[in-house]
Design an enzyme around this catalytic site. Structure first.
Site, PDB file in Angstrom:
ATOM      1  N   ARG A 239       0.851  -1.182   0.000  1.00 13.82           N
ATOM      2  CA  ARG A 239       0.000   0.000   0.000  1.00 13.82           C
ATOM      3  C   ARG A 239       0.886   1.232   0.000  1.00 13.82           C
ATOM      4  O   ARG A 239       1.980   1.214   0.591  1.00 13.82           O
ATOM      5  CB  ARG A 239      -0.863   0.083   1.266  1.00 13.82           C
ATOM      6  CG  ARG A 239      -2.182  -0.630   1.201  1.00 13.82           C
ATOM      7  CD  ARG A 239      -3.155   0.028   0.207  1.00 13.82           C
ATOM      8  NE  ARG A 239      -4.412  -0.686   0.146  1.00 13.82           N
ATOM      9  CZ  ARG A 239      -4.680  -1.722  -0.650  1.00 13.82           C
ATOM     10  NH1 ARG A 239      -3.767  -2.177  -1.484  1.00 13.82           N
ATOM     11  NH2 ARG A 239      -5.879  -2.277  -0.653  1.00 13.82           N
ATOM     12  N   GLU A 268      -1.804   7.985  -4.142  1.00 10.14           N
ATOM     13  CA  GLU A 268      -2.114   7.596  -5.522  1.00 10.14           C
ATOM     14  C   GLU A 268      -3.555   7.953  -5.893  1.00 10.14           C
ATOM     15  O   GLU A 268      -4.398   8.017  -4.992  1.00 10.14           O
ATOM     16  CB  GLU A 268      -1.860   6.089  -5.711  1.00 10.14           C
ATOM     17  CG  GLU A 268      -2.783   5.182  -4.895  1.00 10.14           C
ATOM     18  CD  GLU A 268      -2.439   3.705  -5.036  1.00 10.14           C
ATOM     19  OE1 GLU A 268      -1.277   3.304  -4.834  1.00 10.14           O
ATOM     20  OE2 GLU A 268      -3.368   2.941  -5.358  1.00 10.14           O
ATOM     21  N   HIS A 286      -0.865   0.326  -9.681  1.00  8.79           N
ATOM     22  CA  HIS A 286      -1.668  -0.494  -8.762  1.00  8.79           C
ATOM     23  C   HIS A 286      -2.429  -1.601  -9.515  1.00  8.79           C
ATOM     24  O   HIS A 286      -3.663  -1.649  -9.500  1.00  8.79           O
ATOM     25  CB  HIS A 286      -2.648   0.396  -7.976  1.00  8.79           C
ATOM     26  CG  HIS A 286      -3.102  -0.228  -6.692  1.00  8.79           C
ATOM     27  ND1 HIS A 286      -3.393   0.494  -5.564  1.00  8.79           N
ATOM     28  CD2 HIS A 286      -3.322  -1.523  -6.352  1.00  8.79           C
ATOM     29  CE1 HIS A 286      -3.775  -0.322  -4.591  1.00  8.79           C
ATOM     30  NE2 HIS A 286      -3.727  -1.562  -5.053  1.00  8.79           N
TER      31      HIS A 286
HETATM   32  C1  GLV Z   1      -5.447  -4.351  -3.912  1.00  6.92           C
HETATM   33  O1  GLV Z   1      -4.607  -3.571  -3.631  1.00  6.92           O
HETATM   34  C2  GLV Z   1      -6.178  -5.102  -2.940  1.00  6.92           C
HETATM   35  O2  GLV Z   1      -6.087  -4.798  -1.734  1.00  6.92           O
HETATM   36  O3  GLV Z   1      -6.900  -6.017  -3.336  1.00  6.92           O
END
Ligand code: GLV
Length: 326
Positions: A239, A268, A286
């Site tokens: 994250r 982000e 991401h």
């Molecule tokens: C993506 O970052 C998730 O947490 O599934």
């Protein structure tokens, strides 16, 4: 009358069709990015919401949406939820564990390899028309096989990355986690437990896979980067906010570490401008869980949580089940 739900972002049409069999659905197939106030407005009179990791469920939102009973996140991470406030308000949260584990581990490993072997940097060089000869040390990177792979956060995805490294690439795998795994799980991952300091000092490639929490904020900053090898690479698929991105950009510029691979960023979709101007970083938006089968499985599980809870009284993957039993 069917329960009313909001699907806050665009989603697979077949998942909307499924939801429409059970609910009066308000969808957002144009994928408009709503402000908190707009989200609150859209949620009026809704009992459930289908969210992604981008929609913040705050105390303020909960207070303004008294009909809300469940927030089903299409993500395994749920730091966009104020779970304590949800529990206090009697609102169930759900996430999508397991269905994305192997896909995300594939991506973490791929990003580690791309970072170590300088794939993005060399591709940009080629595309810019700068390749005019072979050279013995051109884009020479770091060895992957046989090197030391460090993993910070040894949940399901971390374990998947460990298995790939230990059994696929003959890596020496070390990890650090809040709690040590049992011996059988360590053996199944081919991984050994070390202190955080050892992890920083010994890893050739350090992959971050821990969930975000206030305690995990800037767990990797200037002090930690300074403890790493100058030849090491750092990969963040966890994250934004776990790494101090400004400190990382400085470390990459100064050669404190050799390279980084980042799929997640502080604030982000904004990316720290200094990261955009350093060459030795691989940047992706991401996408660690982004294959169509996996994203479909995640959306399906989020939908099953809404149906399970609002129609049958039992969610599949609840985060705060105490809400239901209260
Ligand atoms: C993506 O970052 C998730 O947490 O599934």
């Amino acid at each position: 009358m069917k329960p009313r739900i909001l699907v806050a972002r665009a989603v697979f049409p077949q998942v909307l069709t499924l939801l429409a069999q059970h609910f009066d659905v308000t969808a957002n197939q144009d994928d408009a990015l709503w402000s908190s106030a707009e989200l609150i407005q859209q949620l009026q009179g809704k009992q459930g919401v289908f969210t992604t990791g981008s929609e913040r469920i705050s105390q303020e939102l909960l207070a303004a949406c008294p009909d809300l009973k469940i927030c089903a996140n299409m993500a395994v991470g749920f730091n966009n939820f104020d779970l304590d406030a949800m529990t206090a308000a009697g609102v169930l949260g759900t996430n999508t564990p397991d269905v994305l584990t192997e896909t995300t581990a594939d991506f973490g490993f791929a990003l580690m390899m791309a970072t170590a072997r300088r794939m993005a940097e060399s591709e940009h060089f080629l595309r810019a028309g700068l390749w005019n000869r072979w050279r013995y040390d051109m884009f020479a990177g770091a060895e992957v096989h046989g090197s030391t792979l460090g993993i910070l956060g040894m949940g399901r995805i971390g374990q998947g990355i460990a298995r790939r490294g230990a059994f696929g690439f003959g890596m020496n795998v070390i990890y650090h986690n809040r709690s040590r795994l049992d011996a059988a799980t360590e053996a199944a991952c081919g991984a050994s437990y070390v202190s955080k300091q050892d992890l920083l000092q010994r890893s050739d490639h350090l992959v971050l896979v821990l969930p975000y929490s206030p305690e995990a904020h800037h767990v990797i900053g200037a002090t930690e980067l300074a403890q790493m090898k100058p030849t090491a690479s750092l990969v963040n698929i966890a994250r934004g906010g776990i790494v101090d991105d400004a400190a990382l950009a400085i470390a990459l510029k100064q050669g404190t570490i050799a390279a980084a691979g980042l799929d997640v960023f502080e604030g982000e979709p904004k990316v720290h401008p200094d990261l955009l101007s350093v060459p030795n970083v691989v940047l992706t938006p991401h996408i660690a869980s982004a294959t169509i089968p996996t994203r479909l499985a995640m959306a399906q599980l989020a939908a099953d949580n809404l149906i399970g809870f609002l129609v049958h009284g039992k969610a599949v993957t609840p985060l705060n089940p105490q809400v239901v039993s209260a």
